[in-house]
Write an enzyme that holds these catalytic residues in place. Structure first.
Site, PDB file in Angstrom:
ATOM      1  N   HIS A  85       0.634  -1.171  -0.113  1.00 54.97           N
ATOM      2  CA  HIS A  85       0.284  -0.229   0.237  1.00 54.97           C
ATOM      3  C   HIS A  85       0.635   1.437   0.327  1.00 54.97           C
ATOM      4  O   HIS A  85      -0.019   2.388   0.443  1.00 54.97           O
ATOM      5  CB  HIS A  85      -0.876  -0.152   1.299  1.00 54.97           C
ATOM      6  CG  HIS A  85      -2.036  -0.683   1.352  1.00 54.97           C
ATOM      7  ND1 HIS A  85      -2.654  -1.260   0.831  1.00 54.97           N
ATOM      8  CD2 HIS A  85      -1.730  -1.968   1.954  1.00 54.97           C
ATOM      9  CE1 HIS A  85      -3.682  -2.306   0.150  1.00 54.97           C
ATOM     10  NE2 HIS A  85      -3.388  -3.495   1.561  1.00 54.97           N
ATOM     11  N   ILE A  92       0.585   6.856   0.249  1.00 60.49           N
ATOM     12  CA  ILE A  92       0.460   5.620   0.539  1.00 60.49           C
ATOM     13  C   ILE A  92      -1.894   5.764   0.737  1.00 60.49           C
ATOM     14  O   ILE A  92      -1.941   6.481   0.497  1.00 60.49           O
ATOM     15  CB  ILE A  92       0.393   5.596   2.413  1.00 60.49           C
ATOM     16  CG1 ILE A  92       1.805   6.425   2.832  1.00 60.49           C
ATOM     17  CG2 ILE A  92       0.186   4.964   3.245  1.00 60.49           C
ATOM     18  CD1 ILE A  92       2.032   6.826   3.676  1.00 60.49           C
ATOM     19  N   CYS A  93      -1.428   4.707  -0.120  1.00 58.77           N
ATOM     20  CA  CYS A  93      -2.398   4.346   0.625  1.00 58.77           C
ATOM     21  C   CYS A  93      -3.894   3.243   1.521  1.00 58.77           C
ATOM     22  O   CYS A  93      -3.267   2.302   1.403  1.00 58.77           O
ATOM     23  CB  CYS A  93      -2.809   2.957  -1.205  1.00 58.77           C
ATOM     24  SG  CYS A  93      -4.971   2.710  -1.910  1.00 58.77           S
ATOM     25  N   ALA A  94      -4.619   4.348   2.537  1.00 59.53           N
ATOM     26  CA  ALA A  94      -5.008   3.811   2.789  1.00 59.53           C
ATOM     27  C   ALA A  94      -6.493   4.743   3.335  1.00 59.53           C
ATOM     28  O   ALA A  94      -6.485   5.925   3.287  1.00 59.53           O
ATOM     29  CB  ALA A  94      -4.012   4.449   4.657  1.00 59.53           C
ATOM     30  N   PHE A 146      -8.152   6.978  -4.787  1.00 65.10           N
ATOM     31  CA  PHE A 146      -7.331   5.669  -4.777  1.00 65.10           C
ATOM     32  C   PHE A 146      -8.566   4.871  -4.521  1.00 65.10           C
ATOM     33  O   PHE A 146      -9.615   5.211  -3.924  1.00 65.10           O
ATOM     34  CB  PHE A 146      -7.012   4.957  -3.634  1.00 65.10           C
ATOM     35  CG  PHE A 146      -5.324   5.736  -3.574  1.00 65.10           C
ATOM     36  CD1 PHE A 146      -4.172   5.889  -3.962  1.00 65.10           C
ATOM     37  CD2 PHE A 146      -4.869   7.216  -2.480  1.00 65.10           C
ATOM     38  CE1 PHE A 146      -2.617   5.290  -4.402  1.00 65.10           C
ATOM     39  CE2 PHE A 146      -3.770   7.998  -2.986  1.00 65.10           C
ATOM     40  CZ  PHE A 146      -2.518   6.655  -3.065  1.00 65.10           C
TER      41      PHE A 146
END
Length: 153
Positions: A85, A92-94, A146
């Site tokens: 992620h 950051i893919c959160a 995202f």
């Protein structure tokens, strides 16, 4: 910076200075209410054992209603962690930084969540679309739409 944002960030900074940060998280710079830097280290047995990373938080005048822009600092000699992620440019893919952001979350809570995300990782690898994303990514990760997958399924 709005007065609401400034008051909230001042309160969070006072709490960090008086209570400290959780183990493995350290504030290294907070010169103003625009940008803060933290180091993050995963404690205990992990694929990231003995590795330390720098997280950058950038705040706009809508914080805490809107999330901060959070990314790992990537410079010559300093890479983002290899994680499914985390893109090689530090983005950051959160979901907590996007559609699941809540104004009740604090900067330290975000650090703990990212620390936990790293700690639970079993295999160091980049997201499948890393190369194409990095080529076309905006400078500010908040400008990315995202798609969040549920890793627990």
């Amino acid at each position: 910076m709005s007065s609401i944002s400034s008051r909230r960030l001042a309160k969070e900074l006072r709490e960090i200075h008086s209570e400290g940060c959780p183990v493995g998280i350290n504030l290294i710079e907070a010169n103003d209410y625009a940008k803060w830097l933290f180091t993050i280290e995963v404690m205990g047995d992990s694929v990231y054992q003995n590795e330390k990373y720098t997280l950058q938080f950038r705040f706009d005048s809508h914080y805490p209603i809107s999330s901060p822009a959070v990314q790992f600092v990537v410079t010559e000699g300093r890479e983002a962690p290899m994680h499914p992620h985390v893109y090689s440019n530090g983005h950051i893919c959160a979901s907590i930084l996007g559609n699941e952001w809540s104004p009740v979350l604090s900067v330290v809570a975000v650090c703990v969540t990212i620390q936990s995300m790293l700690a639970s990782c079993k295999k160091k690898e980049r997201p499948r679309d890393n190369d194409s994303y990095v080529r076309n990514a905006p400078e500010n990760p908040k400008k990315t739409q995202f798609h969040y997958d549920d890793d627990t399924v």
